[in-house]
Design an enzyme around this catalytic site. Structure first.
Site, PDB file in Angstrom:
ATOM      1  N   ARG A 147       0.853  -1.181   0.000  1.00  0.00           N
ATOM      2  CA  ARG A 147       0.000   0.000   0.000  1.00  0.00           C
ATOM      3  C   ARG A 147       0.896   1.240   0.000  1.00  0.00           C
ATOM      4  NH1 ARG A 147      -0.649   2.944   4.685  1.00  0.00           N
ATOM      5  NH2 ARG A 147      -2.676   3.672   3.963  1.00  0.00           N
ATOM      6  N   GLU A 192       5.180   7.064   1.086  1.00  0.00           N
ATOM      7  CA  GLU A 192       5.751   5.832   1.622  1.00  0.00           C
ATOM      8  C   GLU A 192       5.160   4.649   0.858  1.00  0.00           C
ATOM      9  OE1 GLU A 192       6.191   7.304   6.283  1.00  0.00           O
ATOM     10  OE2 GLU A 192       4.686   5.795   5.734  1.00  0.00           O
TER      11      GLU A 192
END
Length: 235
Positions: A147, A192
């Site tokens: 993710r 991220e």
């Protein structure tokens, strides 16, 4: 900063599990740089990028120069957190985190997954973290999930951990009060890429975080990105 490595005593097995998993992944992906071989109970690790050679016996701490997660954590780009699963919840019980975005492993170690995300706005009312924890606890051994996560950072600073807030916190206020010409150059979209892997031997979840930074002035060069970012920030 030695405090960026944290572990609770019961995470020893998970540390060894994570180290061996990462070594196997690196050797498979980059055989020209990394190698992992086994002769009976003795493993041999080679990292040509850092000129490292290490023989070790799995599970025997005396055969490594430092704890397993710290040893392999120094050799990967990602930050790494190990989540233990017990009592129907996930717990952040070990990690090596040097690029934290507005949080601190030293403060959070030993907290539950829900507690760690306590300060994050909106997600609790919307049930995001509860659903995320249920999903992660359903991962099977060897299963992987990826993710992305995003925030904003001033300048190309990877380390925005809570303990260094006095060094970077004021930049946000000063940028808002300063000339607009500085914003495109200094304000960065911070993304991220997070990988979550259920480890086999320990059952822990290894949480890898790799951070990317791009200044707004470069995002503006791609019309689709600029429009998307503007719409997200407006909402």
């Amino acid at each position: 900063d030695p405090s960026r490595f944290q572990t609770l005593g019961h995470m020893a097995v998970a540390q060894w599990d994570a180290m061996l998993t990462l070594m196997k992944m690196l050797a498979e992906a980059y055989p020209q740089t990394f190698a992992l071989d086994r002769d009976g109970t003795v493993w041999r690790w080679s990292n040509l990028a850092l000129d490292l050679e290490q023989a070790f016996v799995y599970g025997q701490s005396a055969t490594l120069p430092e704890p397993p997660l710290l040893y392999i954590g120094r050799q990967i780009q990602e930050d790494v957190v190990l989540l233990d699963q017990r009592d129907g919840a996930l717990w952040g019980d070990a990690g090596l985190v040097t690029f934290a975005a507005d949080w601190s492993l030293r403060f959070d170690v030993g907290m539950s997954f829900l507690q760690i995300h306590g300060p994050v706005p909106r997600i609790h009312a919307e049930g995001v973290i509860t659903r995320a924890q249920s999903f992660l606890m359903g991962l099977h051994a060897g299963q992987r999930y990826r993710r992305t996560n995003w925030t904003l950072t001033v300048d190309r600073r990877l380390d925005t951990a809570t303990e260094t807030y006095p060094e970077w916190g004021r930049d946000r206020r000063l940028l808002a009060e300063g000339p607009l010409d500085d914003v495109g150059r200094r304000l960065h979209l911070r993304v991220e890429v997070q990988h979550l892997i259920r480890l086999g031997a320990s059952g822990a979840i290894m949480f890898l975080i790799r951070t990317y930074l791009l200044p707004f002035e470069e995002i503006a060069l791609v019309p689709e990105w600029a429009d998307r970012l503007y719409r997200v920030l407006e909402e």
